[in-house]
Design an enzyme around this catalytic site. Sequence first.
Site, PDB file in Angstrom:
ATOM      1  N   CYS A 190      39.835  35.365  48.282  1.00  0.00           N
ATOM      2  CA  CYS A 190      39.755  36.390  47.233  1.00  0.00           C
ATOM      3  C   CYS A 190      38.333  36.817  46.889  1.00  0.00           C
ATOM      4  CB  CYS A 190      40.495  35.927  45.990  1.00  0.00           C
ATOM      5  SG  CYS A 190      40.070  34.261  45.472  1.00  0.00           S
ATOM      6  N   HIS A 208      37.641  38.949  40.057  1.00  0.00           N
ATOM      7  CA  HIS A 208      36.494  38.134  40.454  1.00  0.00           C
ATOM      8  C   HIS A 208      35.241  38.998  40.452  1.00  0.00           C
ATOM      9  CE1 HIS A 208      39.058  34.875  41.237  1.00  0.00           C
ATOM     10  NE2 HIS A 208      38.956  34.731  42.530  1.00  0.00           N
TER      11      HIS A 208
END
Lengths: 350, 350, 350, 350
Positions: free
Chosen positions: C149, C242
């Site tokens: 990710c 993120h």
Amino acid sequence: MKKLKVVILGATGMVGQRFVQLLAEHPWFEIASLTASDRSAGKPYAEACTWRQDTDMPESVKSMIVQPSEPNVEGSVAFSGLDAGVAGEVELAFAAAGYGVVSNAKNHRMAADVPLLVPEINPDHIDIIPIQQKNRGWNTGFIVTNPNCVAVPMAMALGPLHKRWGVEKVFVVTMQALSGAGYPGHAALDIIDNVIPFIGGEEPKVEVESNKILGTMANNSFVHADFRTSAMVNRVAVIDGHMLSLSIAFKQKPSVDEVKQTLREFTSEPQQLQLPSAPIPPIVVRDEDNRPQPRLDRNTGNSMGVSIGRVRECPLFDIKMTVLGHNTIRGAAGAAILNAELLKAKGYLD
Amino acid sequence: MKKLKVVILGATGMVGQRFVQLLAEHPWFEIASLTASDRSAGKPYAEACTWRQDTDMPESVKSMIVQPSEPNVEGSVAFSGLDAGVAGEVELAFAAAGYGVVSNAKNHRMAADVPLLVPEINPDHIDIIPIQQKNRGWNTGFIVTNPNCVAVPMAMALGPLHKRWGVEKVFVVTMQALSGAGYPGHAALDIIDNVIPFIGGEEPKVEVESNKILGTMANNSFVHADFRTSAMVNRVAVIDGHMLSLSIAFKQKPSVDEVKQTLREFTSEPQQLQLPSAPIPPIVVRDEDNRPQPRLDRNTGNSMGVSIGRVRECPLFDIKMTVLGHNTIRGAAGAAILNAELLKAKGYLD
Amino acid sequence: MKKLKVVILGATGMVGQRFVQLLAEHPWFEIASLTASDRSAGKPYAEACTWRQDTDMPESVKSMIVQPSEPNVEGSVAFSGLDAGVAGEVELAFAAAGYGVVSNAKNHRMAADVPLLVPEINPDHIDIIPIQQKNRGWNTGFIVTNPNCVAVPMAMALGPLHKRWGVEKVFVVTMQALSGAGYPGHAALDIIDNVIPFIGGEEPKVEVESNKILGTMANNSFVHADFRTSAMVNRVAVIDGHMLSLSIAFKQKPSVDEVKQTLREFTSEPQQLQLPSAPIPPIVVRDEDNRPQPRLDRNTGNSMGVSIGRVRECPLFDIKMTVLGHNTIRGAAGAAILNAELLKAKGYLD
Amino acid sequence: MKKLKVVILGATGMVGQRFVQLLAEHPWFEIASLTASDRSAGKPYAEACTWRQDTDMPESVKSMIVQPSEPNVEGSVAFSGLDAGVAGEVELAFAAAGYGVVSNAKNHRMAADVPLLVPEINPDHIDIIPIQQKNRGWNTGFIVTNPNCVAVPMAMALGPLHKRWGVEKVFVVTMQALSGAGYPGHAALDIIDNVIPFIGGEEPKVEVESNKILGTMANNSFVHADFRTSAMVNRVAVIDGHMLSLSIAFKQKPSVDEVKQTLREFTSEPQQLQLPSAPIPPIVVRDEDNRPQPRLDRNTGNSMGVSIGRVRECPLFDIKMTVLGHNTIRGAAGAAILNAELLKAKGYLD
């Protein structure tokens, strides 16, 4: 004064860690033994315990070997931070073996011969101990409990008022801190930017425990206070500190000022006996519109004081207020320690 | 159908931005003008407005020139996201000039000839409009308001129950989202790891608005419902979504199952008229122990639905429950838009 | 076009639920089977799965019976949201049985004949599939993976720049969202008012995956790009999204404006092929000082776009920037779906 | 020992309140005067100041009358918590009038004759004071400053390593606490579930201050250390405690173990002089994978210690680590107090 040797049951859990933290430097008690589940037994405490307090683990306990929770460990007083799943039987075994058991677990709280003690509110309830010992055939051992982490600040708020005006009905909605769920407790994904309107088993405890605490002793048994409580509990994204929105109907109607003055002037046996953990004053009444708040007020009175604010009239009952207490100190480990201090001062421990 | 041209008053504020967001693609309305304070007037909206929504600013409004909030702007319907400090007079001026004013501000909510409208609950209250126009000497203009962001979900929960069993008393404790305080609202330092037990001016609004909403029309005037409410409000660290712990006493006592069934089966005029913003169903009743929760349920029904859970008996009153609504959509901008849709469907706007 | 029947492996986990959410209305794919661990197998999905998304569980899957993760279930494409503990073998079994496996698990990512695919950056890497099938003796089956990710948004940022100026060194410090740890993930007590400077196994993945993604195909094998990366990862109290603080040294030195323009003008095969999940534009470059931010920008491009801001010179390397991507969509389930869309458009699935 | 009388400049602000909190019981200093802006002057401190600390306002200051920030107030040492907007001139005026000014403001930090002091790292820099007094024609007065709240823990980490191996390059990415922005600082709506990749003016300070601190004195002037720093700063949802992800290139290459040992064994003049606020040890090196963390480690050494963890090799430079310090204590008010303690111990204050 020679310190009393104490054992902490369930010393690796969240409440057990608070016991360790609060007892490491206690003027009257000295940690002699630490117990935990079989998985931890045999290891040094520093290894058995994942320490989650924001002060360092006390040096004095780091190398103590964790023992099984069996009633042959050194110490005459047993502080119980055990989970309800095991606390019931273990505490009975320790009391039977002669230990004074001071428990934070719920198992024996509502037993007819066990004090549910808040030293400022019902210190005389410890006089049931001889009855308890006779009932159960115990010699020196006994069990004393402290209430649920919501019931403690609630009883502190209601006690002084009940004595003067008679509490009749109580509505309470709680916003409770995460530490009350133990560790790991709630997943972060479940509570950040969120509120959870449920805590398993909590509402029934809040709805009955105050009645026992505010009740009286008569003919060697407890007579519960006869008011009724309705509780709605919620979990919020707060680390420590339970907050209560409370509305109270009284038998006789006090004014807002009378309520504030009564709470402000309240003092009781722990303060008079100068028990080491007794907060002075026990209750802080705040006049600001927006207090108490968990982060600003949970540490009042070394986290043993209860803060009360927003005292005002209620359109339905008589008086509304906001009440705050530190849930893992005043509502758990610290509550048990204050209980033990009262027991010691009254000659029940030596 | 040709779209109605609308003006958004106070278009740069938090409620105004929600109006822009929700109206940009509306099937019935078309944004024709945007107004704001003198400081912003004259600039393109993209420059005048610090956009704080989590979707992009709609392309169609970026270059619209923000105008002063004066009743000479293009449009026949005025959505008001103005602050209470200026809303009172500006809305009167727009209504006098012939605009249909659909306001989220508190100023005119409790006026005797102004509907405080929740389309599912009191759609017939719009029939006061001709009286209002006559009273005030207005031709085509009028003012319709939506309630406070707590009063909307509260009225949605109480309305269907009041009709069948008669609400007598209501205790409500709120845990309200940060967006309800506008921008910047609370400092992060004040609310992270915290709860604030106070929101200025909120409790009085919550304690009276439901009575008007649940009241009736008789002889061209409103008769307020006669139950009493006690509100205790709290601010919590939630972005969007107001949560209510509610206890209700009824004139006639329903069972828990009857209450759940009544709420579940509830449907009303906005659903029957298929108004574009009407949530279907208007109320979602949840059976899980731990719902509704703001983060999981605030977007129910495109953020226009109200979620209700934990329906259970109350030891003091009759029924307790937890109620949740999206405060800046169902409780503010979306509420006003649904009001306008009802007005349009009923022929009050064209 | 008839929809392709797909199976979701590990459908009850966090990534599996995102697959369900994103595929329920997909124009090209249709959920035919759902698998999970033996504990869940045999139950309807609505019962087997504790749904934790903030949209309702799609009606179409509620009554589907969850099956064991064995390669005899209906469907020709298998989306794998399996945990690394089981993904390795299960995915091999599915590929051997003829399924096109599109995996989010880490197990096969770095294998020499498995594409580690970001469709905007290395779409040609899928041409390894015939080699993979030959190597492993598979007929129609194959495995394609998407990166970690963090590696996805990092590769999206680096890709267009690498092509023009040659990336030489990369410093990256991450602030990663809680959803990346799955459910339950972190305890709330561990992350509220806190940062955790560690995510197990993450730094090594971030330090190697980009080299494969930005590498080339030559003689039927991958040649990894030869820059070096140093990663320091942190977990912060963010739900989704993120964030990366990135500094890059290039072989040839671009100006800040050239970097911004290159990123802004970047478009690639998924956009040209109009793949349903392809974000347009793939990269949003922001000029504001204080963007991107997780809460405001994670949903850019239906949560498939990557946001880049604070592009500026670095006193040590050449260019610093902040990069943001939605970790459970662009960095996990959505990434796999875009991979499948590319495979379908290129004739690898039918 | 008779206590030195001190004045706190800007006593109602966030840094000023910390000065009050930390100096109320100080063994060497006694608060003699409090100053603030004209708006507050003339009022008792309890009224002028909205106290935002989580301990109660010290009784001793409640009734002190706040005075204007003019150099005629009682006291010989002036702790400056003034905003940069006014600090420059006010501090000059106080120094000219003979006060020893110990400032937390940025205004004079980089002046060629003003020490930028971290007592553990560059205690000898105070020997510039006679030069400063001569340069500026001051008698007993002078100005000493402490660094920015990031530069303090960074200098503490780099100092002992620089001495042995010579720092050449430093990459630092920060995750900074909300209290660093003062009050009100960030809106809750801007930072809950979010990260902000920008703090105005912060990166330049972080990129230059360490060079001065780690520099030397030669021929009565400072020679700055010649390493280069690249800083990327971020604001996270943490109350107190700045966290730094740091990578360092050295002139001579130490091993991970050498770095850890050097930091662990580090001690300096404040410890040897037993200054009241000196943390022992100054640096705590942690071996756990996931430490330091702001909430668990910010209070190390009475919030004056710096915690360092995750010391490991860097694929690009030599050593990576995570560094944490309490930003409003070690990085602001506490830093200034430790400076004053060093000055007192060295005979510069009396």
